[in-house]
Design a protein around this motif. Structure first.
Motif, short mmCIF file in Angstrom:
data_model
loop_
_atom_site.label_atom_id
_atom_site.label_comp_id
_atom_site.label_asym_id
_atom_site.label_seq_id
_atom_site.Cartn_x
_atom_site.Cartn_y
_atom_site.Cartn_z
N UNK A 74 0.96 -1.35 0.15
CA UNK A 74 0.09 -0.04 -0.23
C UNK A 74 0.82 1.12 0.10
N UNK A 75 1.95 1.03 0.40
CA UNK A 75 3.04 2.36 0.44
C UNK A 75 3.42 2.89 -1.03
N UNK A 76 3.87 1.62 -1.79
CA UNK A 76 4.27 2.18 -3.02
C UNK A 76 3.31 2.20 -4.21
N UNK A 77 2.14 1.54 -3.76
CA UNK A 77 1.19 1.34 -5.02
C UNK A 77 0.66 2.59 -5.74
N UNK A 78 0.21 3.62 -5.13
CA UNK A 78 -0.23 4.88 -5.65
C UNK A 78 0.71 5.23 -6.92
N UNK A 79 1.99 5.51 -6.40
CA UNK A 79 3.01 6.07 -7.52
C UNK A 79 3.15 5.14 -8.70
N UNK A 80 3.01 3.57 -8.46
CA UNK A 80 3.27 2.90 -9.36
C UNK A 80 1.89 2.82 -10.23
N UNK A 81 0.84 2.64 -9.65
CA UNK A 81 -0.46 2.68 -10.51
C UNK A 81 -0.60 3.83 -11.28
N UNK A 82 -0.18 4.74 -10.90
CA UNK A 82 -0.48 6.10 -11.30
C UNK A 82 0.29 6.41 -12.84
N UNK A 83 1.09 5.44 -13.00
CA UNK A 83 2.16 5.58 -14.21
C UNK A 83 0.98 5.29 -15.38
N UNK A 84 1.21 5.87 -16.89
CA UNK A 84 0.13 5.91 -17.74
C UNK A 84 -0.05 4.35 -18.41
N UNK A 85 0.94 3.79 -18.19
CA UNK A 85 1.01 2.44 -18.90
C UNK A 85 0.97 1.22 -17.87
N UNK A 86 0.64 1.67 -16.73
CA UNK A 86 0.27 0.29 -15.52
C UNK A 86 -0.97 0.54 -15.12
N UNK A 87 -1.51 -0.84 -15.41
CA UNK A 87 -2.98 -0.86 -15.28
C UNK A 87 -3.45 -1.57 -14.00
N UNK A 88 -2.60 -1.63 -12.89
CA UNK A 88 -2.58 -2.28 -11.75
C UNK A 88 -1.62 -3.12 -11.36
N UNK A 89 -1.71 -4.10 -10.43
CA UNK A 89 -0.75 -5.05 -10.01
C UNK A 89 -1.14 -6.50 -9.81
N UNK A 90 -0.02 -7.33 -9.97
CA UNK A 90 0.00 -8.65 -9.47
C UNK A 90 0.73 -8.68 -8.19
N UNK A 91 0.01 -9.08 -7.16
CA UNK A 91 0.45 -9.04 -5.97
C UNK A 91 0.64 -10.28 -5.21
N UNK A 92 1.81 -10.27 -4.49
CA UNK A 92 2.11 -11.68 -3.94
C UNK A 92 2.00 -11.54 -2.51
N UNK A 93 3.03 -11.24 -1.64
CA UNK A 93 3.06 -10.90 -0.30
C UNK A 93 1.71 -10.23 0.29
N UNK A 94 1.59 -9.00 -0.20
CA UNK A 94 0.45 -8.13 0.49
C UNK A 94 -0.92 -8.67 0.07
N UNK A 95 -1.04 -9.69 -0.81
CA UNK A 95 -2.31 -10.37 -1.10
C UNK A 95 -2.88 -11.25 0.04
N UNK A 96 -1.74 -11.55 0.88
CA UNK A 96 -2.18 -12.53 2.04
C UNK A 96 -2.65 -11.68 3.40
N UNK A 97 -2.62 -10.30 3.33
CA UNK A 97 -2.95 -9.60 4.38
C UNK A 97 -4.24 -8.94 3.85
N UNK A 98 -5.35 -9.27 4.47
CA UNK A 98 -6.66 -8.76 3.88
C UNK A 98 -6.81 -7.18 3.73
#
Ligand code: PGA
Length: 257
Positions: free
Chosen positions: A223-247
């Motif tokens: 959650x702390x780096x996602x906003x900047x990554x997802x804001x990039x014009x060609x980044x359409x979201x994420x495939x999440x490993x570790x952080x997907x295990x914490x609801x």
């Protein structure tokens, strides 16, 4: 202008439980909005049925928000004497819409060559699943400035076997190996550079596909780096490993995208 709905896919790897799935759905029901990103849960195969039941039971509570299910792997074969394997048809029957293909852990630890990855991509589509194709360079390849070369090679083998039009029904995940599970995410600029490269490469053969394909970033997204990554014009979201295990973290990623 393409309208690419953002996607957040949780790759549980060999983690999680039916209880984690329940916990996630409890949070989704109260917090996901209709216009949120498309959310994809990719639990171990043994939990697909639990997730399917939760999807069914929470249909009303989810109220139009898109939560879907994916598998982490499939066999390139349709059926037969392949002990321990699961076919595309079986995943489809279990309610999957997506399947992750060519994750670096499978390429590295289970000897999946780019040829096998291309065959799995074809098998997924044959059975009505949308492949989430992972590509990414190793740390040494990046240091040797071979990032684009590696990505191009991984993409081209799948294109050669399946044709560019096959990408009309596919998602790509850029997952640099040095960022997966290391806590060291790519910078937004590094991610954007590679995502733009992938989009351009597909655009050269089909501008429509280049414009419309969703390209996810994966590798130590939190959650702390996602906003900047997802804001990039060609980044359409994420495939999440570790952080997907914490609801809580996963839900917050779904709302950031
Ligand atoms: P990570 O894994 O988020 O734990 O780095 C990403 C992935 O392997 O898909």
């Amino acid at each position: 202008m393409a309208l690419r709905r953002p996607m957040v896919a949780g790759n549980w790897k060999m983690n999680g439980s039916a209880a984690l799935a329940q916990e996630l759905f409890k949070k989704f029901a109260s917090k996901l909005q209709n216009d949120s990103a498309e959310v994809v849960l990719c639990p171990p195969s043994i939990y697909l049925e639990s997730v399917r039941q939760l999807l069914e039971a929470n249909k009303e509570a989810l109220d139009g928000s898109l939560v879907r299910m994916g598998a982490q792997n499939l066999s390139q074969h349709d059926f037969g004497a392949y002990t321990g394997e699961v076919s595309g048809q079986m995943l489809k029957d279990s309610g999957c819409r997506y399947v992750i293909i060519g994750h670096s852990e499978r390429r590295r630890m289970y000897g999946e060559t780019s040829n096998i990855v291309a065959e799995k991509f074809a098998a997924a589509q044959k059975h009505g699943l949308t492949p989430i194709l992972c590509v990414g360079e190793s740390g040494p390849a990046r240091e040797a400035r071979r990032t684009f070369e590696v990505i191009a090679e991984e993409l081209d083998i799948v294109i050669q076997k399946n044709g560019t039009m096959a990408f009309d029904n596919a998602i790509i995940a850029y997952e640099p190996l040095w960022a997966v599970g290391t806590g060291k995410s790519a910078t937004p600029e590094q991610a954007q550079e590679v995502h733009a490269f992938i989009r351009k490469r597909l655009s050269e053969v089909s501008p429509f596909i280049g414009e419309n394909i969703r390209i996810l970033y994966g590798g130590s997204v939190t959650p702390s780096n996602a906003a900047d990554l997802f804001a990039q014009p060609d980044v359409d979201g994420g495939l999440i490993g570790g952080a997907s295990l914490n609801s809580s973290e996963f839900l917050s990623l779904c709302t950031i995208a």
